[in-house]
Motif scaffolding. Structure first.
Motif, PDB file in Angstrom:
ATOM      1  N   TYR A 190      10.728 -22.781 -24.038  1.00  0.00           N
ATOM      2  CA  TYR A 190      10.545 -23.620 -25.602  1.00  0.00           C
ATOM      3  C   TYR A 190       9.767 -24.558 -25.123  1.00  0.00           C
ATOM      4  N   GLN A 229       8.233 -28.267 -27.128  1.00  0.00           N
ATOM      5  CA  GLN A 229       8.626 -28.936 -28.081  1.00  0.00           C
ATOM      6  C   GLN A 229       7.660 -30.242 -28.309  1.00  0.00           C
ATOM      7  N   GLY A 238       9.102 -35.313 -32.412  1.00  0.00           N
ATOM      8  CA  GLY A 238       9.351 -35.250 -33.865  1.00  0.00           C
ATOM      9  C   GLY A 238       9.658 -33.615 -34.487  1.00  0.00           C
ATOM     10  N   LYS A 239       9.563 -32.785 -33.498  1.00  0.00           N
ATOM     11  CA  LYS A 239       9.538 -31.155 -34.090  1.00  0.00           C
ATOM     12  C   LYS A 239      10.810 -30.545 -33.263  1.00  0.00           C
ATOM     13  N   GLY A 240      11.233 -29.491 -33.799  1.00  0.00           N
ATOM     14  CA  GLY A 240      12.211 -28.686 -32.865  1.00  0.00           C
ATOM     15  C   GLY A 240      11.559 -27.875 -31.974  1.00  0.00           C
ATOM     16  N   PRO A 241      12.468 -27.420 -30.901  1.00  0.00           N
ATOM     17  CA  PRO A 241      11.835 -26.745 -29.784  1.00  0.00           C
ATOM     18  C   PRO A 241      11.186 -25.289 -30.519  1.00  0.00           C
ATOM     19  N   LEU A 262       9.959 -21.149 -29.438  1.00  0.00           N
ATOM     20  CA  LEU A 262       9.810 -20.254 -28.400  1.00  0.00           C
ATOM     21  C   LEU A 262       8.434 -19.883 -28.033  1.00  0.00           C
ATOM     22  N   PHE A 286      11.146 -26.574 -22.180  1.00  0.00           N
ATOM     23  CA  PHE A 286      12.700 -26.524 -21.674  1.00  0.00           C
ATOM     24  C   PHE A 286      12.619 -24.851 -21.325  1.00  0.00           C
ATOM     25  N   LEU A 325      19.999 -30.696 -34.036  1.00  0.00           N
ATOM     26  CA  LEU A 325      19.197 -29.542 -34.092  1.00  0.00           C
ATOM     27  C   LEU A 325      19.772 -28.250 -34.744  1.00  0.00           C
ATOM     28  N   GLY A 341      15.242 -25.661 -36.332  1.00  0.00           N
ATOM     29  CA  GLY A 341      14.599 -26.664 -37.512  1.00  0.00           C
ATOM     30  C   GLY A 341      14.035 -27.909 -36.565  1.00  0.00           C
ATOM     31  N   PRO A 342      13.704 -28.977 -37.625  1.00  0.00           N
ATOM     32  CA  PRO A 342      12.835 -30.271 -36.865  1.00  0.00           C
ATOM     33  C   PRO A 342      13.967 -31.280 -36.551  1.00  0.00           C
TER      34      PRO A 342
END
Lengths: 113, 116
Positions: free
Chosen positions: A36, A38, A41-44, A46, A89, B91, B108-109
């Motif tokens: 992943y 990242q 401020g964002k989600g991981p 793929l 990650f 998360l 999600g963020p």
């Protein structure tokens, strides 16, 4: 048994170089190994994933190398760009499809222009 | 189509208070996951739902943490008597929940929780 160990913790590479991030696992029940990316401020998100029945997988500039006997896998980024600067990650998941991911500790990658 | 959304994006609360964090998964995804990410660490699994039921809650740290997904879509993570150590990014992810295949988890963020 559930851990995934990732190294290095941080990595600085010049543009065009090939950063390599390594992961090792103990649990032989893992059968799916995603990477992943990242951004702050964002989600991981793929990037690429591999199953243990293949030794290498390429998608664009990203390659996973997998060594089942050593229980290790690594991510290589070809022709790295400043936009690749992010935290990466590795993760592992058990058999059965909808299972939890076990993540490594992360590698903060910086690509200098 | 919309991705996974989480609200609020930030939550500041005082020690001892109760908080609720919401997750809207991708439409049609039957599996929903909650993870917690502390600063400089990888996400750590908390709980996963298949439909309305919690299929694996082995990652919940203690009984102050609870999550629900009553209609098999939106999920709420509830934390009682918050402690400063609960501060982290929470998360949410969802996947198709198929028995085989990649079952990619889309994240999600996150909600950044700060307990003062």
């Amino acid at each position: 048994q559930q851990q995934v160990k990732q190294s290095p913790q941080s990595l600085i590479v010049q543009k065009g170089g090939i950063p390599i991030i390594n992961c090792a696992y103990e649990n032989t029940a893992f059968d799916y190994f995603p990477w992943y990316q990242q951004f702050p401020g964002k989600g991981p998100a793929l990037l690429i994933a591999i199953r243990p029945d293949v030794s290498e997988k390429k998608e664009g500039r990203f390659t996973i190398s997998f060594n089942k006997s050593a229980k290790q896998f690594s991510l290589h980024i070809m022709d790295s760009q400043p936009g690749d600067s992010a935290t990466y990650f590795c993760a592992a998941r058990g058999a059965g499809g909808a299972q939890k991911l076990v993540f490594g500790q992360g590698t903060r990658l910086t690509i200098n222009p | 189509g919309a991705g996974v959304s989480q609200t609020p994006s930030n939550k500041v609360t005082e020690k001892g208070k109760y908080v609720e964090l919401r997750c809207d998964p991708i439409s049609g995804h039957t599996a929903l996951y909650w993870y917690r990410q502390s600063l400089g660490q990888g996400p750590e699994f908390l709980i996963y739902f298949q439909g309305t039921g919690a299929a694996d809650d082995s990652g919940l740290p203690n009984d102050r943490f609870f999550a629900v997904r009553p209609e098999g879509s939106v999920s709420t993570l509830k934390i009682q008597r918050t402690e400063r150590g609960d501060s982290a990014v929470y998360l949410c992810a969802s996947s198709q929940g198929l028995a085989g295949g990649r079952n990619e988890q889309f994240f999600g963020p996150g909600t950044r929780l700060t307990v003062l």
